[in-house]
Design an enzyme around this catalytic site. Structure first.
Site, mmCIF file in Angstrom:
data_model
loop_
_atom_site.group_PDB
_atom_site.id
_atom_site.type_symbol
_atom_site.label_atom_id
_atom_site.label_comp_id
_atom_site.label_asym_id
_atom_site.label_seq_id
_atom_site.Cartn_x
_atom_site.Cartn_y
_atom_site.Cartn_z
ATOM 1 N N LYS A 1 31.921 31.608 35.972
ATOM 2 C CA LYS A 1 32.657 31.089 37.137
ATOM 3 C C LYS A 1 31.761 31.049 38.380
ATOM 4 C CE LYS A 1 36.800 32.476 39.744
ATOM 5 N NZ LYS A 1 37.828 33.528 39.855
ATOM 6 N N LEU A 2 30.625 31.755 38.314
ATOM 7 C CA LEU A 2 29.735 31.931 39.477
ATOM 8 C C LEU A 2 30.498 32.540 40.656
ATOM 9 C CD1 LEU A 2 27.442 28.728 39.416
ATOM 10 C CD2 LEU A 2 26.973 30.998 38.476
ATOM 11 N N GLU B 1 34.734 41.430 36.508
ATOM 12 C CA GLU B 1 34.518 42.017 37.828
ATOM 13 C C GLU B 1 33.997 43.416 37.532
ATOM 14 O OE1 GLU B 1 34.640 40.856 40.801
ATOM 15 O OE2 GLU B 1 35.451 38.883 40.326
ATOM 16 N N ARG C 1 24.472 60.144 35.442
ATOM 17 C CA ARG C 1 24.650 58.908 34.675
ATOM 18 C C ARG C 1 23.542 58.802 33.645
ATOM 19 N NH1 ARG C 1 28.657 59.546 36.776
ATOM 20 N NH2 ARG C 1 29.875 58.246 38.185
ATOM 21 N N TYR D 1 38.584 49.732 37.815
ATOM 22 C CA TYR D 1 37.599 48.990 37.003
ATOM 23 C C TYR D 1 37.635 49.465 35.553
ATOM 24 C CZ TYR D 1 33.095 48.169 34.738
ATOM 25 O OH TYR D 1 32.127 47.849 33.819
ATOM 26 N N LYS E 1 38.792 47.502 32.047
ATOM 27 C CA LYS E 1 37.931 47.321 30.871
ATOM 28 C C LYS E 1 38.611 47.943 29.642
ATOM 29 C CE LYS E 1 34.273 45.868 30.595
ATOM 30 N NZ LYS E 1 33.817 44.489 30.307
ATOM 31 N N THR F 1 32.157 49.448 28.338
ATOM 32 C CA THR F 1 31.395 50.430 29.119
ATOM 33 C C THR F 1 31.737 51.861 28.690
ATOM 34 O OG1 THR F 1 31.321 51.377 31.338
ATOM 35 C CG2 THR F 1 33.203 50.030 30.882
ATOM 36 N N ASP F 2 30.822 52.779 28.988
ATOM 37 C CA ASP F 2 31.110 54.202 28.721
ATOM 38 C C ASP F 2 32.227 54.714 29.640
ATOM 39 O OD1 ASP F 2 29.613 54.135 31.103
ATOM 40 O OD2 ASP F 2 28.027 55.470 30.389
ATOM 41 N N GLU F 3 32.481 53.967 30.742
ATOM 42 C CA GLU F 3 33.442 54.460 31.739
ATOM 43 C C GLU F 3 34.879 54.488 31.220
ATOM 44 O OE1 GLU F 3 32.860 53.177 35.778
ATOM 45 O OE2 GLU F 3 30.794 52.604 35.378
ATOM 46 N N PRO G 1 22.356 55.486 51.150
ATOM 47 C CA PRO G 1 23.593 56.265 51.009
ATOM 48 C C PRO G 1 23.658 56.966 49.638
ATOM 49 C CG PRO G 1 24.027 53.919 50.680
ATOM 50 C CD PRO G 1 22.558 54.050 50.932
ATOM 51 N N ILE G 2 24.056 58.242 49.652
ATOM 52 C CA ILE G 2 24.221 58.996 48.391
ATOM 53 C C ILE G 2 25.610 59.623 48.424
ATOM 54 C CG2 ILE G 2 23.320 60.886 46.964
ATOM 55 C CD1 ILE G 2 20.645 60.543 48.554
ATOM 56 N N ARG H 1 32.977 58.927 46.493
ATOM 57 C CA ARG H 1 33.880 57.865 46.040
ATOM 58 C C ARG H 1 35.158 58.510 45.503
ATOM 59 N NH1 ARG H 1 31.130 54.744 41.235
ATOM 60 N NH2 ARG H 1 30.592 53.096 42.680
HETATM 61 N N1 LIG Z 1 26.134 46.971 34.818
HETATM 62 C C1 LIG Z 1 26.358 48.048 34.061
HETATM 63 O O1 LIG Z 1 25.725 49.084 34.241
HETATM 64 C C2 LIG Z 1 27.341 47.965 32.909
HETATM 65 C C3 LIG Z 1 27.427 49.036 32.014
HETATM 66 C C4 LIG Z 1 28.290 48.935 30.919
HETATM 67 C C5 LIG Z 1 29.040 47.789 30.735
HETATM 68 N N2 LIG Z 1 28.965 46.773 31.619
HETATM 69 C C6 LIG Z 1 29.738 45.545 31.362
HETATM 70 O O2 LIG Z 1 28.789 44.520 31.132
HETATM 71 C C7 LIG Z 1 29.307 43.258 31.570
HETATM 72 C C8 LIG Z 1 28.321 42.587 32.494
HETATM 73 O O3 LIG Z 1 28.054 43.437 33.606
HETATM 74 P P1 LIG Z 1 27.042 42.984 34.758
HETATM 75 O O4 LIG Z 1 26.567 44.226 35.408
HETATM 76 O O5 LIG Z 1 26.079 42.011 34.210
HETATM 77 O O6 LIG Z 1 28.042 42.241 35.742
HETATM 78 P P2 LIG Z 1 27.751 41.247 36.948
HETATM 79 O O7 LIG Z 1 28.776 41.574 37.976
HETATM 80 O O8 LIG Z 1 26.313 41.235 37.319
HETATM 81 O O9 LIG Z 1 28.062 39.801 36.317
HETATM 82 C C9 LIG Z 1 29.353 39.398 35.965
HETATM 83 C C10 LIG Z 1 29.296 37.902 35.716
HETATM 84 O O10 LIG Z 1 30.604 37.482 35.305
HETATM 85 C C11 LIG Z 1 30.938 36.283 36.019
HETATM 86 N N3 LIG Z 1 32.398 36.223 36.131
HETATM 87 C C12 LIG Z 1 33.206 37.063 36.829
HETATM 88 N N4 LIG Z 1 34.492 36.677 36.707
HETATM 89 C C13 LIG Z 1 34.498 35.577 35.906
HETATM 90 C C14 LIG Z 1 35.522 34.735 35.402
HETATM 91 N N5 LIG Z 1 36.820 34.935 35.715
HETATM 92 N N6 LIG Z 1 35.177 33.714 34.593
HETATM 93 C C15 LIG Z 1 33.858 33.492 34.278
HETATM 94 N N7 LIG Z 1 32.857 34.248 34.736
HETATM 95 C C16 LIG Z 1 33.168 35.287 35.545
HETATM 96 C C17 LIG Z 1 30.240 36.427 37.363
HETATM 97 O O11 LIG Z 1 30.073 35.170 38.015
HETATM 98 C C18 LIG Z 1 28.926 37.080 36.962
HETATM 99 O O12 LIG Z 1 27.951 36.103 36.622
HETATM 100 C C19 LIG Z 1 30.656 43.568 32.202
HETATM 101 O O13 LIG Z 1 31.652 43.297 31.260
HETATM 102 C C20 LIG Z 1 30.588 45.058 32.511
HETATM 103 O O14 LIG Z 1 31.873 45.633 32.489
HETATM 104 C C21 LIG Z 1 28.132 46.828 32.727
#
Ligand SMILES: NC(=O)c1ccc[n+]([C@@H]2O[C@H](COP(=O)([O-])OP(=O)(O)OC[C@H]3O[C@@H](n4cnc5c(N)ncnc54)[C@H](O)[C@@H]3O)[C@@H](O)[C@H]2O)c1
Length: 336
Positions: free
Chosen positions: A42-43, A92, A222, A158, A162, A133-135, A213-214, A289
């Site tokens: 969706k960007l 998200e 983590r 969040y 998930k 995710t592990d979360e 910020p910490i 947080r």
């Molecule tokens: N980043 C981490 O450390 C981490 C760890 C474990 C799991 N994850 C999972 O990995 C996946 C990717 O994470 P990331 O860090 O690359 O996220 P990110 O926020 O960098 O990217 C998310 C992407 O999804 C797109 N997007 C959002 N809503 C959309 C929609 N409705 N339709 C189409 N596209 C949409 C955004 O434009 C973006 O390009 C997620 O599912 C996240 O839950 C992330």
């Protein structure tokens, strides 16, 4: 039998984000993958077409700017492109945003996954891989690790969204017999991450000489994996995993937030040729947080049985990441 083969057409959702773009660059940069990648993104503010500049003219790549909630369009794309596999990254992802405004998280992460699963229900030859995710497992004390079968105990909007998506994936597997796999990853870091997340924030603050910020006292722990190792792990699951199974993707590299900041400060001080004391003075402890999970840690024994393990040490990965942000910073400064 393999879930994918090197000639498969893989629809990647969220492919313009941090981890999705890494997965796409990994496959299209390899010599073994001769299939096609269809990126549906969706960007949102977190997605960036620049993340895939390297592959945008590759004949094995197609891009559709689309919301995953638009089921009709996703269906059309799957038909038009003859999709064999969906790897679902789109979400998200920023926990702080989910605390301030959870609605979009429920919409994209739960409803979006539902719409994709409905498409797969109509075309059940498509394999669906859920990036989780592990979360979703909640948090841990100093000891212990989450296993694939650990109970779900999400603590933030969040992680709850998930978790909801993961439950739908499981239900569609059990009820409709869809072909699914799921992976739970620990925290990813590396180039191309949107600079709202912890590691790029710290690097950029060092570059801009701004406060770092910490949260709380910095003792939250983590597990960190370099994003390219994650991309390889997902491919390994698609190649060698078993339908209906879930795999943890962890590196074993656990650090407190304070340790992460100190490592980055040392690397940045070296790169910028300034005393690390100067950068350390930027550290600023801020109120914790809400519902901040203390520790995440994954037992990744199962995926290691598929002959995968993380290759990049934390310090090596941080060095690569810091250098990448420095180049980006310099390119931006030259333009300005
Ligand atoms: N980043 C981490 O450390 C981490 C760890 C474990 C799991 N994850 C999972 O990995 C996946 C990717 O994470 P990331 O860090 O690359 O996220 P990110 O926020 O960098 O990217 C998310 C992407 O999804 C797109 N997007 C959002 N809503 C959309 C929609 N409705 N339709 C189409 N596209 C949409 C955004 O434009 C973006 O390009 C997620 O599912 C996240 O839950 C992330």
């Amino acid at each position: 039998m393999s879930i994918v083969n090197p000639t498969s057409t893989i629809l990647v959702t969220g492919g313009s984000g941090f981890m999705g773009s890494s997965f796409i660059r990994y496959l299209l940069g390899s010599s073994f993958f001769t299939g096609k990648i269809v990126n549906v993104d969706k960007l949102t503010y977190a997605g960036n077409k620049e993340n895939l500049k390297l592959v945008e003219n590759n004949p094995q790549y197609a891009f559709f700017q689309e919301d995953i909630c638009n089921q009709g369009r996703i269906e059309e794309i799957c038909q038009k492109e003859n999709v064999n596999v969906i790897v679902h990254f789109a979400a998200e992802t920023h926990v702080d945003n989910s605390i301030h405004d959870p609605k979009g998280f429920v919409q994209t992460n739960i409803c979006g996954t539902f719409h994709l699963l409905e498409v797969v229900r109509k075309y059940p030859s498509i394999h669906f891989h859920q990036i989780s995710t592990d979360e979703v497992f909640g948090d841990l004390p100093l000891e212990g690790k989450f296993k694939e079968e650990s109970p779900y105990l999400p603590n933030s909007p969040y992680s709850a969204s998930k978790a909801g998506a993961d439950h739908l994936v499981r239900a569609y597997y059990k009820t409709y017999g869809l072909k699914v796999t799921v992976s739970h990853s620990c925290n990813n870091y590396g180039p191309y991450q949107f600079p709202e997340k912890f590691i790029p924030v710290v690097i950029e603050r060092c570059l801009n000489n701004q406060p770092i910020p910490i949260y709380g006292d910095g003792s939250n722990i983590r597990e960190w994996i370099f994003v390219e190792d994650h991309a390889e792990a997902v491919w390994r699951i698609l190649e060698r995993g078993t339908l209906g199974n879930t795999y943890n993707i962890g590196s074993g590299c656990e650090y407190t937030n304070l340790e992460v900041v100190r490592h980055i400060i040392n690397i940045m001080a070296n790169i910028l040729e300034v005393p690390s004391k100067k950068l350390s003075s930027l550290m600023q402890f801020v109120p914790d947080r809400k519902g901040h999970d203390f520790r995440y840690s994954l037992d990744s024994t199962k995926i290691k049985q598929l002959s995968w393990q993380a290759k990049t040490s934390f310090l090596e990965g941080l060095q690569t990441t810091a250098e990448w942000y420095l180049q980006k910073f310099l390119a931006f400064s030259l333009k300005a």
